[in-house]
Motif scaffolding. Structure first.
Motif, PDB file in Angstrom:
ATOM      1  N   HIS A 298     -24.637 -19.374  14.271  1.00 48.70           N
ATOM      2  CA  HIS A 298     -25.256 -20.523  14.926  1.00 48.70           C
ATOM      3  C   HIS A 298     -24.574 -21.812  14.484  1.00 48.70           C
ATOM      4  CE1 HIS A 298     -28.283 -17.460  15.593  1.00 48.70           C
ATOM      5  NE2 HIS A 298     -28.941 -18.265  16.406  1.00 48.70           N
ATOM      6  N   ILE A 299     -24.366 -22.698  15.441  1.00 51.95           N
ATOM      7  CA  ILE A 299     -23.772 -23.997  15.159  1.00 51.95           C
ATOM      8  C   ILE A 299     -24.699 -25.073  15.702  1.00 51.95           C
ATOM      9  CG2 ILE A 299     -22.390 -23.899  17.273  1.00 51.95           C
ATOM     10  CD1 ILE A 299     -20.246 -25.508  15.853  1.00 51.95           C
ATOM     11  N   SER A 300     -24.886 -26.147  14.950  1.00 48.12           N
ATOM     12  CA  SER A 300     -25.746 -27.232  15.421  1.00 48.12           C
ATOM     13  C   SER A 300     -24.896 -28.422  15.833  1.00 48.12           C
ATOM     14  CB  SER A 300     -26.747 -27.648  14.346  1.00 48.12           C
ATOM     15  OG  SER A 300     -26.088 -28.219  13.230  1.00 48.12           O
ATOM     16  N   LEU A 301     -25.310 -29.093  16.904  1.00 43.93           N
ATOM     17  CA  LEU A 301     -24.637 -30.272  17.423  1.00 43.93           C
ATOM     18  C   LEU A 301     -25.629 -31.427  17.370  1.00 43.93           C
ATOM     19  CD1 LEU A 301     -23.882 -27.597  19.332  1.00 43.93           C
ATOM     20  CD2 LEU A 301     -22.287 -29.226  20.327  1.00 43.93           C
ATOM     21  N   ARG A 302     -25.313 -32.433  16.557  1.00 46.70           N
ATOM     22  CA  ARG A 302     -26.218 -33.569  16.404  1.00 46.70           C
ATOM     23  C   ARG A 302     -25.615 -34.808  17.061  1.00 46.70           C
ATOM     24  NH1 ARG A 302     -30.797 -34.834  13.969  1.00 46.70           N
ATOM     25  NH2 ARG A 302     -31.190 -36.990  13.348  1.00 46.70           N
ATOM     26  N   TYR A 303     -26.415 -35.452  17.906  1.00 47.49           N
ATOM     27  CA  TYR A 303     -25.989 -36.626  18.677  1.00 47.49           C
ATOM     28  C   TYR A 303     -27.144 -37.614  18.628  1.00 47.49           C
ATOM     29  CZ  TYR A 303     -24.560 -39.140  23.025  1.00 47.49           C
ATOM     30  OH  TYR A 303     -24.195 -40.076  23.985  1.00 47.49           O
TER      31      TYR A 303
ATOM     32  N   LYS B 230     -20.286 -43.915  21.973  1.00 46.24           N
ATOM     33  CA  LYS B 230     -20.330 -44.468  20.620  1.00 46.24           C
ATOM     34  C   LYS B 230     -21.025 -43.580  19.595  1.00 46.24           C
ATOM     35  CE  LYS B 230     -19.766 -49.331  21.873  1.00 46.24           C
ATOM     36  NZ  LYS B 230     -20.359 -50.693  21.813  1.00 46.24           N
ATOM     37  N   PRO B 231     -22.186 -42.997  19.900  1.00 47.71           N
ATOM     38  CA  PRO B 231     -22.776 -42.105  18.890  1.00 47.71           C
ATOM     39  C   PRO B 231     -21.851 -40.907  18.651  1.00 47.71           C
ATOM     40  CG  PRO B 231     -24.402 -42.686  20.553  1.00 47.71           C
ATOM     41  CD  PRO B 231     -23.069 -43.124  21.079  1.00 47.71           C
ATOM     42  N   PRO B 232     -21.497 -40.609  17.404  1.00 45.18           N
ATOM     43  CA  PRO B 232     -20.629 -39.458  17.159  1.00 45.18           C
ATOM     44  C   PRO B 232     -21.366 -38.148  17.393  1.00 45.18           C
ATOM     45  CG  PRO B 232     -21.406 -40.361  15.091  1.00 45.18           C
ATOM     46  CD  PRO B 232     -21.876 -41.308  16.164  1.00 45.18           C
ATOM     47  N   LEU B 233     -20.614 -37.119  17.730  1.00 45.04           N
ATOM     48  CA  LEU B 233     -21.173 -35.778  17.848  1.00 45.04           C
ATOM     49  C   LEU B 233     -20.788 -35.016  16.580  1.00 45.04           C
ATOM     50  CD1 LEU B 233     -22.624 -33.668  19.637  1.00 45.04           C
ATOM     51  CD2 LEU B 233     -20.367 -32.966  20.447  1.00 45.04           C
TER      52      LEU B 233
ATOM     53  N   THR C 118     -22.193 -28.829  12.829  1.00 43.83           N
ATOM     54  CA  THR C 118     -22.422 -28.205  11.535  1.00 43.83           C
ATOM     55  C   THR C 118     -22.332 -26.693  11.682  1.00 43.83           C
ATOM     56  OG1 THR C 118     -23.882 -30.014  10.877  1.00 43.83           O
ATOM     57  CG2 THR C 118     -23.985 -27.999   9.569  1.00 43.83           C
ATOM     58  N   PHE C 119     -21.463 -26.063  10.870  1.00 43.97           N
ATOM     59  CA  PHE C 119     -21.210 -24.627  10.937  1.00 43.97           C
ATOM     60  C   PHE C 119     -22.125 -23.874   9.962  1.00 43.97           C
ATOM     61  CE2 PHE C 119     -17.593 -26.676  12.772  1.00 43.97           C
ATOM     62  CZ  PHE C 119     -17.170 -25.821  13.776  1.00 43.97           C
ATOM     63  N   PRO C 120     -22.199 -22.531  10.093  1.00 40.56           N
ATOM     64  CA  PRO C 120     -23.136 -21.759   9.267  1.00 40.56           C
ATOM     65  C   PRO C 120     -22.994 -21.964   7.767  1.00 40.56           C
ATOM     66  CG  PRO C 120     -22.338 -20.402  11.069  1.00 40.56           C
ATOM     67  CD  PRO C 120     -21.558 -21.670  11.115  1.00 40.56           C
ATOM     68  N   ASP C 121     -21.803 -22.311   7.278  1.00 47.05           N
ATOM     69  CA  ASP C 121     -21.628 -22.498   5.829  1.00 47.05           C
ATOM     70  C   ASP C 121     -21.883 -23.934   5.394  1.00 47.05           C
ATOM     71  OD1 ASP C 121     -19.442 -23.770   6.892  1.00 47.05           O
ATOM     72  OD2 ASP C 121     -17.999 -22.899   5.481  1.00 47.05           O
ATOM     73  N   GLY C 122     -22.347 -24.775   6.328  1.00 45.84           N
ATOM     74  CA  GLY C 122     -22.632 -26.160   6.002  1.00 45.84           C
ATOM     75  C   GLY C 122     -21.492 -27.117   6.269  1.00 45.84           C
ATOM     76  N   THR C 123     -20.315 -26.593   6.637  1.00 44.75           N
ATOM     77  CA  THR C 123     -19.181 -27.458   6.968  1.00 44.75           C
ATOM     78  C   THR C 123     -19.525 -28.336   8.161  1.00 44.75           C
ATOM     79  OG1 THR C 123     -17.584 -25.834   6.158  1.00 44.75           O
ATOM     80  CG2 THR C 123     -16.764 -27.512   7.683  1.00 44.75           C
ATOM     81  N   GLU C 124     -19.215 -29.619   8.069  1.00 46.36           N
ATOM     82  CA  GLU C 124     -19.523 -30.560   9.135  1.00 46.36           C
ATOM     83  C   GLU C 124     -18.248 -31.203   9.669  1.00 46.36           C
ATOM     84  OE1 GLU C 124     -21.623 -34.693   8.873  1.00 46.36           O
ATOM     85  OE2 GLU C 124     -23.203 -33.189   9.124  1.00 46.36           O
ATOM     86  N   ILE C 125     -18.133 -31.237  10.989  1.00 47.21           N
ATOM     87  CA  ILE C 125     -16.985 -31.851  11.655  1.00 47.21           C
ATOM     88  C   ILE C 125     -17.515 -32.863  12.664  1.00 47.21           C
ATOM     89  CG2 ILE C 125     -15.039 -31.453  13.215  1.00 47.21           C
ATOM     90  CD1 ILE C 125     -14.692 -28.726  11.973  1.00 47.21           C
ATOM     91  N   GLN C 126     -16.857 -34.003  12.752  1.00 45.06           N
ATOM     92  CA  GLN C 126     -17.257 -35.026  13.716  1.00 45.06           C
ATOM     93  C   GLN C 126     -16.290 -35.025  14.889  1.00 45.06           C
ATOM     94  OE1 GLN C 126     -18.927 -38.772  12.251  1.00 45.06           O
ATOM     95  NE2 GLN C 126     -17.403 -39.850  13.481  1.00 45.06           N
ATOM     96  N   ALA C 127     -16.826 -34.914  16.099  1.00 36.81           N
ATOM     97  CA  ALA C 127     -16.007 -34.879  17.309  1.00 36.81           C
ATOM     98  C   ALA C 127     -16.108 -36.214  18.040  1.00 36.81           C
ATOM     99  CB  ALA C 127     -16.467 -33.752  18.228  1.00 36.81           C
ATOM    100  N   GLN C 128     -14.973 -36.697  18.538  1.00 44.70           N
ATOM    101  CA  GLN C 128     -14.955 -37.932  19.317  1.00 44.70           C
ATOM    102  C   GLN C 128     -15.175 -37.597  20.788  1.00 44.70           C
ATOM    103  OE1 GLN C 128     -14.684 -41.314  18.394  1.00 44.70           O
ATOM    104  NE2 GLN C 128     -15.345 -41.433  20.531  1.00 44.70           N
ATOM    105  N   LEU C 129     -16.213 -38.165  21.366  1.00 50.63           N
ATOM    106  CA  LEU C 129     -16.530 -37.907  22.768  1.00 50.63           C
ATOM    107  C   LEU C 129     -15.647 -38.753  23.676  1.00 50.63           C
ATOM    108  CD1 LEU C 129     -20.418 -37.884  22.421  1.00 50.63           C
ATOM    109  CD2 LEU C 129     -18.924 -35.898  22.645  1.00 50.63           C
ATOM    110  N   ARG C 130     -15.313 -38.200  24.829  1.00 49.94           N
ATOM    111  CA  ARG C 130     -14.520 -38.906  25.824  1.00 49.94           C
ATOM    112  C   ARG C 130     -15.195 -38.735  27.183  1.00 49.94           C
ATOM    113  NH1 ARG C 130     -12.670 -41.187  22.187  1.00 49.94           N
ATOM    114  NH2 ARG C 130     -10.560 -41.128  21.316  1.00 49.94           N
ATOM    115  N   THR C 131     -15.429 -39.841  27.868  1.00 52.89           N
ATOM    116  CA  THR C 131     -16.087 -39.774  29.175  1.00 52.89           C
ATOM    117  C   THR C 131     -15.370 -40.682  30.171  1.00 52.89           C
ATOM    118  OG1 THR C 131     -17.577 -41.615  28.732  1.00 52.89           O
ATOM    119  CG2 THR C 131     -18.315 -39.426  28.056  1.00 52.89           C
TER     120      THR C 131
END
Length: 229
Positions: A15-20, A46-49, A52-65
C-alpha cells in the motif's frame, strides 16, 4: 489532471499513500510494484504531492497541469467506507437530463466540448469519482470548463448520502453506526486561483426507514456556481 507513474518492485502488492494538502489517498501497487494514478489537482499545482511507501520512505512529486485558468473544480472528500455522490445540475437541468452530471452519468472532457459546440455554453464533467470502498479518504471532483463566449447561468450542486439511502440500509450509516453522522469537506478552485473551503456533516437518522427521494439531495451543503459572460 496530473499523471503519476510509480515503479517500486521491492514493494509489490504493498500500500502507498498519497497526501495532497489535507487529503490522503491509499492505493495498492500491482504484483510488479507498479502503479499509475491520474491525480486530480483540485487545489492547483502548488500543494506538493507526498508519496509514502510501506517502509516509511517519503517522496515528493511535482504536479504539472494545464488549463487551470479555464476551470472551476468542486472537490468533495470524506473518510470512511460510506458512499457520497456529488451531483451537478447545469443550467436548471432536472434529474437524468443531459445537464445532470454525477458518478452515474459522469460525462467527459470530450462530451463537454461537444456539447459546447452545439449550444455555445460551458459544461462540466466528473474527473474523479469514489464508490466509498477504498482506504483513506474518498474523493469526488466535478470540473467545469469555462468558455470565453458562454452565456450567463448557474450550476446547482447537491450532495447525496447514497449508501444510507439503500434499502436495507447499511448499519454503519444510520442509527448509532460508525458513519451515521458522517463529516465531509468541500474545496472549490476558481479560474483566478482562489480557493474556498467549507465542511459539514450529516445528522444521524433511524435505521430501517426509507429515505424520501426529494429529501435525499441536499443542495444547501454545496455552493452554487454562478456563471457570467
Amino acid at each position: 489532471m496530473s499523471r503519476i507513474s510509480i515503479s517500486a518492485p521491492c514493494f509489490a502488492g504493498g500500500h502507498i499513500s498519497l497526501r495532497y494538502d489535507s487529503l490522503t489517498l491509499v492505493r495498492v501497487l500491482d504484483e510488479n510494484g507498479a502503479l499509475t494514478v491520474l491525480f486530480d489537482c483540485y487545489l492547483g499545482e502548488k500543494p506538493p504531492l507526498k508519496l509514502t511507501f510501506p517502509d516509511g520512505t517519503e517522496i515528493q512529486a511535482q504536479l504539472r497541469t494545464i488549463d487551470l485558468e479555464r476551470v472551476t473544480k468542486v472537490a468533495l472528500f470524506w473518510r470512511g467506507r460510506a458512499n457520497l455522490d456529488l451531483h451537478a445540475f447545469e443550467y436548471a437541468a432536472d434529474f437524468n437530463d443531459a445537464g445532470h452530471v454525477w458518478a452515474g452519468a459522469p460525462s467527459s472532457r470530450w462530451q463537454a466540448e461537444e456539447r459546447h459546440r452545439r449550444d455555445k455554453l460551458g459544461h462540466g464533467f466528473m474527473t474523479t469519482v469514489s464508490d466509498g470502498t477504498s482506504e483513506g479518504d474518498q474523493l469526488e471532483v466535478y470540473t467545469f470548463i469555462h468558455e470565453p463566449s458562454q452565456a450567463s447561468g448557474a450550476v446547482t450542486l447537491a450532495l447525496d448520502y447514497e449508501s444510507r439511502a439503500r434499502i436495507p440500509q447499511e448499519p454503519d450509516s444510520c442509527g448509532t453506526g460508525l458513519y451515521a453522522d458522517l463529516e465531509y469537506r468541500v474545496a472549490v478552485w476558481r479560474p483566478n486561483g482562489s480557493v474556498s473551503r467549507t465542511r459539514g456533516s450529516f445528522a444521524p437518522l433511524p435505521c430501517g426507514q426509507p429515505s424520501d427521494q426529494t429529501a435525499r439531495y441536499n443542495s444547501k451543503a454545496l455552493p452554487q456556481l454562478i456563471l457570467t459572460r
